[in-house]
Design an enzyme around this catalytic site. Structure first.
Site, PDB file in Angstrom:
ATOM      1  N   TRP A  92      94.915  18.833  31.186  1.00 20.42           N
ATOM      2  CA  TRP A  92      94.899  20.093  30.266  1.00 20.42           C
ATOM      3  C   TRP A  92      96.137  20.256  29.732  1.00 20.42           C
ATOM      4  CZ3 TRP A  92      95.675  25.546  31.417  1.00 20.42           C
ATOM      5  CH2 TRP A  92      95.611  26.339  30.108  1.00 20.42           C
ATOM      6  N   ASP A 147      93.138  23.501  40.452  1.00 16.33           N
ATOM      7  CA  ASP A 147      92.647  24.308  39.163  1.00 16.33           C
ATOM      8  C   ASP A 147      91.208  24.494  39.103  1.00 16.33           C
ATOM      9  OD1 ASP A 147      93.783  24.288  35.644  1.00 16.33           O
ATOM     10  OD2 ASP A 147      92.388  25.472  36.821  1.00 16.33           O
ATOM     11  N   LYS A 184      84.865  30.351  31.933  1.00 13.79           N
ATOM     12  CA  LYS A 184      83.744  29.709  31.637  1.00 13.79           C
ATOM     13  C   LYS A 184      82.353  30.200  32.399  1.00 13.79           C
ATOM     14  CE  LYS A 184      87.040  27.150  29.838  1.00 13.79           C
ATOM     15  NZ  LYS A 184      88.665  27.543  30.390  1.00 13.79           N
TER      16      LYS A 184
END
Lengths: 462, 448
Positions: B177, B258, B294
């Site tokens: 990311w 993560d 999310k």
């Protein structure tokens, strides 16, 4: 190999070989077989069954970490909670309480939240700079909707995590673009200011502010220290209702402060946590900031809606940077975004929507002003009552009028550390050790009790 | 230019001069007027003159271009947020219900949370990611603090490590990311990479990964995507995870997970936490950044948690006290709204159930889009092996298309995606899959 691993697992930290050395040895032993199998099919290699005994290290990687001290302000509330005395009073809390000493959620906030629910708004990410509608109304609230610098787009506004987060973003910008420049902070100031600048690696020094002899402003000391600082320093100013003293400069003094700041090419940096909450009037409480802006000065303003809209836990505020041109403002805004993105990506929506609904809706805005006058009014009336009680109970002739001259949530009583401790130990009055009391946590019913405690501590404890 | 002692004002002017002299860009007239020799800056000169414009975020640029396009066929596949079959953002029903309950509860107040956040939320989050029966939780060895979604958790964790951990290097996968390197650099860590994605197989470069982690210094921090690797969608298999664990433990490498897609990747909360739980089960220490953006659709509420699994309860308690010192000067305490929604849902059996069903529906829709796209390319006989589309997992697919092909797809087919060939499956629907398949087919056959 397996046995070496097992003995490692059972070895105490005081074993003859250090843990690191043990690991290095076991790794070395495994290395040659590792080189072989890396070139071949992993799942079939035998060496994995041997290393499947590998256990994690016995000693924590964080073993040397010491217990940090409790927060000096939040620790007060915790001690208060543990106290069972019926007369106990929590004057450490920097949050508004009603006369019944209950937390208060503003009616306009409840209305706004209901409106938001009805609209069934989505929860998509805000832009890095925050909710556009919020940024617009917050700048207008601070500078005045008809202020030229808003028309000219000279204000870079970025939604921040209440006052703290907004200060931190500004500090990060200072560190990156004003390397070596320091920030001057008042002595005393809010305890977290130093932490913010320390963590952001911005050097700071203090300017004299509180005069314990007068329990008032050491104006000459303040001016002198601001003058003595290197040109181009940042000067952190409390827009209104100075925390922790409650002592604000007069309008005339603000003019002189602006003069010396301009003379030295310093950059004013306002912390505005109490707009509307101090005097009851949003415009009056913004007057110091607007005075500086009207002189065409570039300046920074950190805003918080924790107190004036009671949105403490929603973490809503903003950093505003007034620049000489719209181009500079656009560039500065883009750099603030670059600092926010690796900190939290984009700010939380809920508090921002509440503020933009309240401030952007004329009916709710007016209702808000009334509620704010009510809160500020209650604080003013307990100030008066406390003063009256002190005068009635203290026959020594000491002048307690500084309590009436101070403004905002807090009062600096002038009590020293041992006297403050006496307040707590003998009278179960919880406050911070610097002698600060939060009038927001005082009810008129308890004013006399508090007066007794203060008089006793002041006169009978050294 | 008069000679004076170098005050901050002078330093800024010097920076401006260097900027003017070194720059090959045309400057606007305002800046040129700010003459360095004009003495003290007047009203027209800015102390921010030397502040240059920051670059636009590359991912946001995709949406900006998409918005400008007037074609009815346009498709935005840059978006990193879930979209329904109708292309709309989604607020989960269970989230709306929880929010109703909270807003209607007149006993609720908005007082500051503690620095570490909402206690219930923290406990429930730890259970969610580590498993309710996790021995680490039972032993009180886990400290969990509420943070601002994934980003905030990564940043607080990174700052803590930079201050208190003996090794200040973090290894991140290549690619990762875009915000990861920035977060860790600003946190005070130095960032290195380990090989991850293999463009030839469009899968995991496992050998490269093992070699690079194998040659990392002992004790180094290693960032691991718990599941649904962003941007590639390529995850290690359970067997590979076990090998990674062994290697890392043998070198005392500190795992920093993560976890942004728990439940969102496979549709199963436990399966998506498998990698983390594997590491915790061996009794070792690790760090986990959790996001509810999310999987609960709480993007803008910024809800997340940082958990540090320690060797002992005593260490965990000391670690927590130090985390507070990182948080207090950053934002004092975290926002209450999103965390309250999460806690409300997680602690209620029925709401939790409802959540898992809605979560699975989102995951299933994405998996379905993967299958549909794969089938559409097969039907068209598009050259190449497209099986990675159904092998990869999570919101994103690394198509393997090059930047020329991407540009072609944008120009001729109005498909918007990042130039690295990454597409968000969340932005697709059954209705738009054929158009995307046509575009890919054309790009692959007409653009080399």
């Amino acid at each position: 190999m397996a046995s070496a691993m097992l003995s490692l697992a059972s070895a105490s930290p005081s074993a003859s070989l250090s843990l690191q050395e043990n690991l290095k040895i076991s790794w070395k032993r495994g290395t040659s077989s590792r080189i072989n199998f890396l070139g071949s099919d992993f799942s079939k290699t035998k060496s994995f069954t041997r290393t499947s005994m590998t256990v994690a290290v016995k000693v924590s990687r964080f073993n040397d970490i010491t217990m940090a001290p409790p927060d000096p302000i939040l620790g007060v509330s915790e001690a208060f909670k543990a106290d069972t005395h019926e007369m106990k009073l929590n004057l450490g809390v920097g949050a508004y309480r009603t006369e019944d000493l209950q937390p208060y959620v503003l009616n306009v906030v409840k209305k706004a939240e209901n409106l938001m629910l009805e609209r069934e708004e989505n929860k998509e990410y805000l832009p890095i700079e925050g909710l556009a509608a919020f940024n617009k109304v917050t700048a207008e609230l601070m500078f005045g909707a008809d202020n030229a610098l808003i028309q000219q787009q000279r204000v870079a506004t970025v939604q921040g995590l209440s006052g703290t987060g907004s200060l931190r973003l500004a500090a990060a910008l200072m560190e990156r673009y004003f390397s070596g420049a320091k920030v001057l902070i008042s002595s005393p100031t809010w305890g977290n200011h130093k932490n913010i600048f320390n963590d952001a690696r911005v050097p700071w020094s203090e300017y004299r502010y509180y005069d314990p002899k007068t329990v008032g402003l050491d104006f000459d000391g303040m001016i002198s220290d601001i003058k003595a600082a290197p040109d181009g320093s940042f000067v952190l100013l409390h827009g209104c209702a100075h925390n922790p003293t409650g002592i604000d400069p007069t309008p005339e003094q603000w003019e002189k402060i602006a003069d010396v700041i301009q003379e030295k090419n310093h950059i004013p940096f306002f912390d505005v946590a109490y707009q509307g909450f101090a005097s009851g009037s949003l415009d009056e409480d913004a007057s110091s900031v607007r005075l500086f802006a009207a002189r065409g000065m570039e300046l920074l303003v950190a805003q918080s809606y924790s107190k004036n809209l009671g949105l403490y836990a929603e973490r809503i505020g903003a950093i505003n940077i007034v620049c000489a041109s719209s181009d500079a403002a656009a560039r500065v805004k883009s750099q603030l975004k670059r600092l926010a993105r690796p900190m939290y990506s984009n700010p939380p929506i809920h508090g921002a929507r509440i503020v933009s609904n309240v401030v952007g809706n004329p009916e709710l805005f007016n209702e808000w002003k009334e509620e704010m006058e009510m809160m500020a009014g209650r604080i003013k009336s307990v100030r008066q009552k406390l003063y009256d009680s002190l005068c009635a109970k203290d026959k020594s002739g000491k002048d307690w009028s500084f309590i009436l001259k101070q403004i905002g949530m807090f009062s600096f009583t002038g009590l020293n550390i041992t006297q403050s401790e006496n307040m707590t130990n003998k009278w179960h009055v919880y406050m911070t050790k610097d002698g600060r009391i939060s009038l927001a946590g005082l009810s008129s019913a308890k004013c006399e009790y508090l007066a007794d405690a203060i008089v006793d501590s002041y006169h009978n404890v050294k | 230019m008069h000679s004076v002692i170098a005050s901050p004002a002078d330093r800024r002017l010097s920076a401006l001069i260097r900027h003017l002299e070194g720059s090959s860009n045309a400057m606007d007239s305002d800046t040129i007027t700010a003459s360095p020799a004009s003495g003290f800056p007047g009203a027209r000169n800015s102390v921010f003159e030397h502040v240059v414009r920051g670059p636009e975020d590359p991912i946001l640029g995709v949406t900006v271009a998409y918005n400008k396009d007037s074609s009815p066929l346009k498709l935005n596949l840059g978006v990193g947020a879930y979209r329904t079959e109708e292309g709309k953002p989604l607020v989960l029903n269970v989230v709306r219900r929880a929010e109703q309950m909270l807003v209607n509860d007149s006993s609720r107040v908005k007082e500051y949370l503690p620095i570490v956040g909402l206690a219930d939320f923290n406990k429930l989050s730890a259970k969610l990611i580590l498993g309710a029966d996790s021995p680490a939780i039972q032993d009180n060895r886990v400290t969990t603090v509420q943070c601002l979604s994934g980003t905030g958790s990564l940043r607080v964790g990174g700052e803590f490590l930079a201050r208190h951990y003996h090794q200040r290097t973090i290894y991140i996968p290549l690619p990762t990311w875009g915000n990861h390197p920035k977060v860790f650099t600003l946190a005070g860590l130095s960032v290195k990479t380990y090989r991850y994605y293999d463009p030839v197989t469009r899968g995991l470069n496992f050998q490269g990964l093992l070699e690079d982690l194998g040659s990392a210094p002992s004790g180094a921090i290693v960032l691991l995507h718990a599941c649904a690797h962003n941007p590639t969608g390529v995850d290690p298999t359970p067997q590979q995870w076990e090998q990674i664990r062994q290697l890392m433990r043998s070198k005392a490498l500190l795992p920093f997970f993560d976890s942004a897609y728990q439940g969102f990747a496979s549709g199963n909360l436990d399966a998506d936490a498998h990698s983390i739980r594997l590491f915790v089960a061996d009794g070792g220490e690790c760090i986990v950044a959790q996001s509810y953006a999310k999987n609960m659709g709480l993007y803008g509420e910024r809800v997340g948690a940082l958990s540090i699994v320690c060797k002992s309860a005593d260490v965990a308690s000391r670690v927590e006290s130090q985390l507070k010192l990182v948080i207090r000067p950053m934002y004092s305490n975290p926002p209450i709204h999103g965390a309250s929604i999460v806690a409300t849902i997680l602690k209620d059996k029925n709401m939790f159930q409802e959540w898992t069903i809605e979560l699975k529906a989102m995951a299933d829709r994405i998996i379905n889009m993967r299958q549909q796209l794969f089938d559409a390319l097969s039907t068209r006989g598009t050259p190449g092996d497209w099986s990675h589309i159904i092998k990869q997992i999570g919101m994103f697919t690394f198509t393997g298309l090059n930047s020329e092909q991407v540009a072609f797809m944008t120009k001729e087919y109005h498909i918007y995606m990042t130039s690295d060939g990454r597409i968000s499956m969340a932005g697709l629907s059954s209705r738009t899959v054929p158009h995307l398949a046509d575009a890919i087919h054309a790009a692959v056959t007409r653009v080399v």
